[in-house]
Design an enzyme around this catalytic site. Sequence first.
Site, PDB file in Angstrom:
ATOM      1  N   LYS A  11      37.933  32.327  40.873  1.00 54.90           N
ATOM      2  CA  LYS A  11      38.549  31.004  41.030  1.00 54.90           C
ATOM      3  C   LYS A  11      39.984  31.158  41.506  1.00 54.90           C
ATOM      4  O   LYS A  11      40.616  32.214  41.372  1.00 54.90           O
ATOM      5  CB  LYS A  11      38.507  30.227  39.706  1.00 54.90           C
ATOM      6  N   PRO A 103      39.363  40.640  42.541  1.00 53.53           N
ATOM      7  CA  PRO A 103      40.425  41.576  42.175  1.00 53.53           C
ATOM      8  C   PRO A 103      40.593  41.703  40.664  1.00 53.53           C
ATOM      9  O   PRO A 103      40.599  40.704  39.935  1.00 53.53           O
ATOM     10  CB  PRO A 103      41.674  40.965  42.819  1.00 53.53           C
ATOM     11  N   GLY A 106      43.798  40.155  38.765  1.00 44.32           N
ATOM     12  CA  GLY A 106      44.373  39.565  39.975  1.00 44.32           C
ATOM     13  C   GLY A 106      44.642  38.087  39.889  1.00 44.32           C
ATOM     14  O   GLY A 106      44.993  37.468  40.899  1.00 44.32           O
ATOM     15  N   GLY A 107      44.446  37.461  38.719  1.00 49.18           N
ATOM     16  CA  GLY A 107      44.700  36.030  38.595  1.00 49.18           C
ATOM     17  C   GLY A 107      43.578  35.167  39.123  1.00 49.18           C
ATOM     18  O   GLY A 107      43.758  33.965  39.358  1.00 49.18           O
ATOM     19  N   GLY A 111      37.249  38.872  35.163  1.00 45.31           N
ATOM     20  CA  GLY A 111      36.658  39.207  33.874  1.00 45.31           C
ATOM     21  C   GLY A 111      35.883  38.045  33.289  1.00 45.31           C
ATOM     22  O   GLY A 111      34.809  38.233  32.689  1.00 45.31           O
ATOM     23  N   ASP A 145      38.910  30.825  30.689  1.00 47.94           N
ATOM     24  CA  ASP A 145      38.356  30.621  32.029  1.00 47.94           C
ATOM     25  C   ASP A 145      36.842  30.778  32.094  1.00 47.94           C
ATOM     26  O   ASP A 145      36.235  30.483  33.125  1.00 47.94           O
ATOM     27  CB  ASP A 145      38.993  31.603  33.016  1.00 47.94           C
TER      28      ASP A 145
END
Length: 305
Positions: A11, A103, A106-107, A111, A145
């Site tokens: 996302k 990534p 990576g933000g 995960g 998330d």
Amino acid sequence: MRSVVARAPGKINVYFRVGPPREDGYHSVASLYLAVSLYEDVAASARTDNEITVSLNPASTSVVDPEDFPLGEDNLVVRAARLLAEHTGHVAGVHLDITKRVPVAGGMGGGSADAAAALVACNALWGTGLTREELGRLGARLGADVPFALSGGAAVGLGVGDELFPLLLRGRSDWVLVPASYGLSTPKVYAMLDTLRHGVDVPAPEEVDPELVQALVVGDLGRVADLAANDLTPAALALAPELGPVLEMGDRAGALAELVSGSGPTVAMLVRDGEHASQLATQLQDEAGVDAFPVHGPVHGARIL
């Protein structure tokens, strides 16, 4: 079934406002999530014992050093499978093979996408029969998330990001992603934000800018570019100053807007359409020598392949 493969998207946060630290250590946020076409796959295979094991698929493209990738109990897919087993009383084991493309650190919620895919795959493999909503409530215990990785599409996220309000978009938006060769720890980025805000009274955010929501729903990309924002950008830049030139690079190359994705360090650049995305990605690769690739959103949440 002896094996099930599930796929979940990464996302970007088109909008991300962050409040002060709460008593529980988290921060209240107002986020506009967009699931994009960069995916994590988790293959769940039945085991004859009660063990839950994990491996990294050699086809993974976002892991710099596979030797450093954690394969123990702390891996989110192991935690997801164990949580589902405990919640449903299921006793059989599973092997989980992860193909990573989002990534790492990576933000972009890689995960969380792994956890969502593991929940969907194990739910199907084991026949535990939980609904998508029930999986979302379980997923929220693994990370804020995870519920969005399960639902996909686009959504406003409030609370710590787990209170989701889905949006029905009339069209897609195209982006160019520029990942970094390193990751940023999300807790460290939040801690840096608190340090930068020391002595400043910041209210808890209560909503995403309604004008931005409307602009994204109707596909007014110029207005989206004007209103997109991320409160974590100054903290990410303080920890990784090299992100500054990347953001400037996108501006010079003709992107409509440049954002640090979530807590960074991945940079997301909004573009006009798919053709523009391909052109900009090629331009950045050829002229600046950076890794860049096009994606689009919204896309589906975690699902069986």
